[in-house]
Design an enzyme around this catalytic site. Structure first.
Site, PDB file in Angstrom:
ATOM      1  N   HIS A 206      40.361  58.423  31.171  1.00 25.72           N
ATOM      2  CA  HIS A 206      41.737  58.577  31.628  1.00 25.72           C
ATOM      3  C   HIS A 206      41.971  60.028  31.986  1.00 25.72           C
ATOM      4  CE1 HIS A 206      46.082  58.202  31.769  1.00 25.72           C
ATOM      5  NE2 HIS A 206      45.866  56.911  31.865  1.00 25.72           N
TER       6      HIS A 206
ATOM      7  N   ASP B  17      43.526  49.300  30.318  1.00 26.08           N
ATOM      8  CA  ASP B  17      42.952  48.141  30.990  1.00 26.08           C
ATOM      9  C   ASP B  17      41.872  47.448  30.184  1.00 26.08           C
ATOM     10  OD1 ASP B  17      44.468  48.270  33.318  1.00 26.08           O
ATOM     11  OD2 ASP B  17      43.251  49.927  34.059  1.00 26.08           O
TER      12      ASP B  17
HETATM   13  C1  LIG Z   1      40.488  56.873  35.131  1.00 25.41           C
HETATM   14  C2  LIG Z   1      39.576  57.817  35.878  1.00 25.41           C
HETATM   15  C3  LIG Z   1      39.781  57.580  37.393  1.00 25.41           C
HETATM   16  C4  LIG Z   1      39.949  59.263  35.527  1.00 25.41           C
HETATM   17  O1  LIG Z   1      39.239  60.073  36.378  1.00 25.41           O
HETATM   18  P1  LIG Z   1      39.200  61.658  36.281  1.00 25.41           P
HETATM   19  O2  LIG Z   1      40.270  62.174  35.400  1.00 25.41           O
HETATM   20  O3  LIG Z   1      39.162  62.153  37.675  1.00 25.41           O
HETATM   21  O4  LIG Z   1      37.871  61.954  35.502  1.00 25.41           O
HETATM   22  P2  LIG Z   1      36.484  62.295  36.159  1.00 25.41           P
HETATM   23  O5  LIG Z   1      36.126  61.205  37.118  1.00 25.41           O
HETATM   24  O6  LIG Z   1      36.525  63.687  36.680  1.00 25.41           O
HETATM   25  O7  LIG Z   1      35.521  62.213  34.899  1.00 25.41           O
HETATM   26  C5  LIG Z   1      35.277  63.283  33.996  1.00 25.41           C
HETATM   27  C6  LIG Z   1      33.929  63.055  33.357  1.00 25.41           C
HETATM   28  O8  LIG Z   1      33.960  61.866  32.572  1.00 25.41           O
HETATM   29  C7  LIG Z   1      33.050  60.893  33.071  1.00 25.41           C
HETATM   30  N1  LIG Z   1      33.732  59.601  33.092  1.00 25.41           N
HETATM   31  C8  LIG Z   1      35.048  59.391  33.381  1.00 25.41           C
HETATM   32  N2  LIG Z   1      35.326  58.084  33.320  1.00 25.41           N
HETATM   33  C9  LIG Z   1      34.180  57.462  32.996  1.00 25.41           C
HETATM   34  C10 LIG Z   1      33.849  56.118  32.815  1.00 25.41           C
HETATM   35  N3  LIG Z   1      34.770  55.149  32.954  1.00 25.41           N
HETATM   36  N4  LIG Z   1      32.581  55.810  32.516  1.00 25.41           N
HETATM   37  C11 LIG Z   1      31.657  56.770  32.378  1.00 25.41           C
HETATM   38  N5  LIG Z   1      31.911  58.076  32.550  1.00 25.41           N
HETATM   39  C12 LIG Z   1      33.159  58.419  32.858  1.00 25.41           C
HETATM   40  C13 LIG Z   1      32.760  61.334  34.512  1.00 25.41           C
HETATM   41  O9  LIG Z   1      31.493  60.852  34.957  1.00 25.41           O
HETATM   42  C14 LIG Z   1      32.808  62.822  34.369  1.00 25.41           C
HETATM   43  O10 LIG Z   1      31.600  63.246  33.759  1.00 25.41           O
HETATM   44  P3  LIG Z   1      30.937  64.670  34.142  1.00 25.41           P
HETATM   45  O11 LIG Z   1      31.942  65.683  33.660  1.00 25.41           O
HETATM   46  O12 LIG Z   1      29.669  64.663  33.390  1.00 25.41           O
HETATM   47  O13 LIG Z   1      30.774  64.660  35.635  1.00 25.41           O
HETATM   48  C15 LIG Z   1      38.112  57.577  35.491  1.00 25.41           C
HETATM   49  O14 LIG Z   1      37.955  57.763  34.110  1.00 25.41           O
HETATM   50  C16 LIG Z   1      37.601  56.193  35.898  1.00 25.41           C
HETATM   51  O15 LIG Z   1      37.201  56.002  37.045  1.00 25.41           O
HETATM   52  N6  LIG Z   1      37.618  55.216  34.941  1.00 25.41           N
HETATM   53  C17 LIG Z   1      37.180  53.867  35.239  1.00 25.41           C
HETATM   54  C18 LIG Z   1      38.265  53.104  35.969  1.00 25.41           C
HETATM   55  C19 LIG Z   1      39.443  52.768  35.073  1.00 25.41           C
HETATM   56  O16 LIG Z   1      39.281  52.233  33.991  1.00 25.41           O
HETATM   57  N7  LIG Z   1      40.664  53.045  35.582  1.00 25.41           N
HETATM   58  C20 LIG Z   1      41.889  52.707  34.884  1.00 25.41           C
HETATM   59  C21 LIG Z   1      42.604  53.925  34.420  1.00 25.41           C
HETATM   60  S1  LIG Z   1      44.005  53.495  33.417  1.00 25.41           S
END
Ligand SMILES: CC(C)(COP(=O)(O)OP(=O)(O)OC[C@H]1O[C@@H](n2cnc3c(N)ncnc32)[C@H](O)[C@@H]1OP(=O)(O)O)[C@@H](O)C(=O)NCCC(=O)NCCS
Length: 375
Positions: A258, A312
């Site tokens: 998140h 979720d």
């Molecule tokens: C929610 C979300 C978009 C947040 O994205 P964000 O704040 O931009 O975070 P980032 O994508 O920059 O991730 C930060 C780090 O955590 C890791 N990470 C984040 N979410 C992850 C996940 N669901 N699974 C595995 N690794 C994850 C990223 O790979 C990144 O690692 P790094 O620093 O080694 O590159 C992201 O966590 C995600 O795509 N989650 C899955 C989809 C989901 O469940 N969405 C509903 C949200 S309520």
């Protein structure tokens, strides 16, 4: 490019409004609507009361709540022309697409729709469940089911979906899910609602923008993906090989992570409790064993990076146990979140300035025009 001074990728952490609607402490896992802790609202309140709290800014008195509920009931029905429109949409479409089209069309039926009075807000909150349930039934070749005045908001939605009266335990759990999804500060769809509202577009355009934004798999669409993943894995022993492969490919695991929470999302904790109550009521599902194993292994692998289950993760299991089809999970999110979107629309219009950010131009300049036959 993300190194350019002043540029913040994804606007992470950039405040875009002053707001009194939602407080979140992502480190401590705290969520409050209008200052009331989510745990208290989920336990003691109802969705209708929470919608009033979010949109009107205070908890209602008994008389105010009675009036609010009767207005919502009065505004639940949708016009037959809207039903005809939903009938014409392809059944291969996603119900979120149908919802977005339905909300946009809704605005055409109401004169004075540009009004900033509360009626469009109550109408939208009241009608979204009817739109979702009607499209769901029509796409299967069934007749839509008229709302029932004696049922409350969540109960009536479950009834309109199946034409079956939900039992009290299921209806209460569903209502609690709506409360948990009703608001979450400046997420992508709320920002979208604010941006659309800031142009002085009407509430129907505001909500159809927000519905479109909620559709994506990084936002509301994740709960469908969680259930699809748990079903695909099937048994806990499949979790390790799946994670080894997904992590090696740097894939995101749906339902985890998140932008704000760096601990377990407080809504995921409550939803897990609701799922367990449903198991006692209805019997468990093997998907929950898979979910628990996936959570355990994710904690070991990425827990220290602050990647934990989000809202979720367990909501899909709850909806699945309630017999709801997977592609309705995101529309249900919208049915709840409409209250938060509208609260932000009302707040935005109190002190509006059109959103007009800037960009850092990285394209070419003064490029020589080449006639088409010489390109
Ligand atoms: C929610 C979300 C978009 C947040 O994205 P964000 O704040 O931009 O975070 P980032 O994508 O920059 O991730 C930060 C780090 O955590 C890791 N990470 C984040 N979410 C992850 C996940 N669901 N699974 C595995 N690794 C994850 C990223 O790979 C990144 O690692 P790094 O620093 O080694 O590159 C992201 O966590 C995600 O795509 N989650 C899955 C989809 C989901 O469940 N969405 C509903 C949200 S309520």
């Amino acid at each position: 490019m993300s190194e350019t001074p002043g540029f913040v990728h994804g606007l992470a952490g950039v405040p875009v409004a002053h707001s009194r609607i939602c407080f979140i402490d992502g480190e401590k896992g705290i969520l409050e609507y209008r200052g009331y802790p989510i745990e208290v609202l989920a336990e003691r309140s109802t969705f209708e009361e929470v919608a009033f709290l979010l949109i009107r800014g205070k908890l209602p008195t008994r008389a105010e709540l009675d009036d609010w509920q009767s207005q919502m009931k009065r505004l639940r029905r949708i016009k037959y022309k809207l039903i005809d429109l939903l009938k014409c949409l392809p059944e291969t479409g996603h119900p979120m697409e149908a919802l977005q089209a339905g909300v946009a069309a809704l605005g055409m039926f109401y004169p004075g729709r540009k009004s900033r009075e509360l009626e469009p807000a109550i109408r939208l909150t009241a009608k979204l469940p009817t739109l979702v349930a009607a499209y769901h039934r029509l796409r299967a070749g069934d007749a839509d089911v008229m709302p029932k005045d004696e049922l409350d908001h969540g109960q009536n939605f479950l009834y309109m979906l199946s034409e079956r009266m939900p039992d009290a335990v299921e209806a209460r759990i569903f209502d609690q899910c709506l409360i948990l999804h009703a608001e979450h500060s400046m997420n992508a769809s709320t920002f979208s609602a604010r941006v659309t509202g800031s142009t002085e577009a009407d509430a129907y355009a505001v909500i159809s923008s927000a519905v479109g934004t909620l559709m994506g798999s990084l936002h509301g669409g994740a709960n469908e993906e969680v259930l699809e993943l748990l079903g695909r894995l099937g048994t806990p022993d499949k979790v390790k090989p799946y994670l080894d492969d997904a992590m090696a490919k740097k894939e995101k695991i749906p339902g985890f992570g998140h932008r704000v929470y760096k601990t377990k999302d407080p809504r995921a904790l409550i939803l897990q409790g609701l799922a367990e109550r449903l198991f006692q009521h209805r019997g468990s599902t093997p998907l929950y064993d898979v979910a628990r194993e996936l959570e355990k292994q994710m904690l070991e692998r990425v827990g220290k990076k602050g990647i934990h289950p989000n809202v979720d993760y367990f909501s899909g299991i709850v909806y699945h146990l309630l017999g709801i089809q997977t592609d309705l999970f995101t529309p249900i999110f919208a049915i709840a979140r409409v209250a938060g979107w509208l609260a932000h629309w009302v707040e935005q219009m109190e002190d509006n300035r059109i959103f007009r950010p800037s960009e850092i131009y990285t394209g070419g300049r003064e490029v020589a025009y080449v006639p088409i036959d010489r390109r």
